[in-house]
Design an enzyme around this catalytic site. Structure first.
Site, mmCIF file in Angstrom:
data_model
loop_
_atom_site.group_PDB
_atom_site.id
_atom_site.type_symbol
_atom_site.label_atom_id
_atom_site.label_comp_id
_atom_site.label_asym_id
_atom_site.label_seq_id
_atom_site.Cartn_x
_atom_site.Cartn_y
_atom_site.Cartn_z
ATOM 1 N N CYS A 39 -85.761 -89.324 38.048
ATOM 2 C CA CYS A 39 -84.440 -89.964 38.173
ATOM 3 C C CYS A 39 -83.667 -89.243 39.022
ATOM 4 C CB CYS A 39 -83.897 -89.763 36.626
ATOM 5 S SG CYS A 39 -84.613 -91.038 35.407
ATOM 6 N N HIS A 88 -81.822 -100.179 37.696
ATOM 7 C CA HIS A 88 -82.162 -100.634 36.386
ATOM 8 C C HIS A 88 -81.591 -102.235 36.426
ATOM 9 C CE1 HIS A 88 -83.432 -96.604 34.830
ATOM 10 N NE2 HIS A 88 -82.403 -96.330 35.553
ATOM 11 N N HIS A 142 -75.301 -105.225 41.259
ATOM 12 C CA HIS A 142 -75.805 -104.841 42.374
ATOM 13 C C HIS A 142 -74.827 -103.947 43.162
ATOM 14 C CE1 HIS A 142 -77.978 -108.467 41.200
ATOM 15 N NE2 HIS A 142 -78.941 -107.975 41.965
ATOM 16 N N GLU A 164 -81.147 -99.018 29.859
ATOM 17 C CA GLU A 164 -81.540 -99.057 31.143
ATOM 18 C C GLU A 164 -82.917 -99.992 31.253
ATOM 19 O OE1 GLU A 164 -79.762 -94.977 32.931
ATOM 20 O OE2 GLU A 164 -81.746 -94.809 32.007
#
Length: 118
Positions: free
Chosen positions: A25, A31, A69, A108
């Site tokens: 991460c 995600h 996005h 996620e």
């Protein structure tokens, strides 16, 4: 207590750069998020609802315009944008506009959820 929930979806990237470099991460990644908002009430309104689902449209608009996005670290100005952080953020946003908000869950992945419930 009556409870209703509604799901919202968006795709976005984030990075937890404070984690050790070998942590997956710590790298830039993304995600397909699921946000689930829960509203609760002891009684129903005159239409028989906790709240009409259509009244959650402003949340969809907010998510679509500000989060979909996008790079979440930039959107929220925070380097630790976790699912937990998002759950609290969306809870606060909703509670200000929809007093019946009782919890927000953020996923996620299909197998993981974080929830904020005061």
């Amino acid at each position: 207590m009556f409870r209703i929930t509604k799901e919202f979806h968006f795709s976005a990237s984030h990075q937890l750069a404070h984690l050790p470099a070998e942590h997956q991460c710590a790298r830039l990644h993304g995600h397909n998020y699921v946000v689930e908002v829960e509203l609760s009430a002891a009684t129903l309104n005159s239409d028989g609802f906790v709240r009409d689902y259509h009244e959650l449209a402003p949340l969809k608009h907010y998510i679509d315009e500000a989060f979909d996005h996008r790079h979440l670290n930039d959107v929220l100005g925070h380097d630790g944008v976790t699912a937990e952080y998002l759950a609290k953020h969306f809870y606060d946003w909703c509670k200000e506009r929809l007093p019946e908000t009782s919890a927000v869950r953020v996923s996620e992945t299909p197998k993981t959820w974080a929830e904020y419930r005061p």
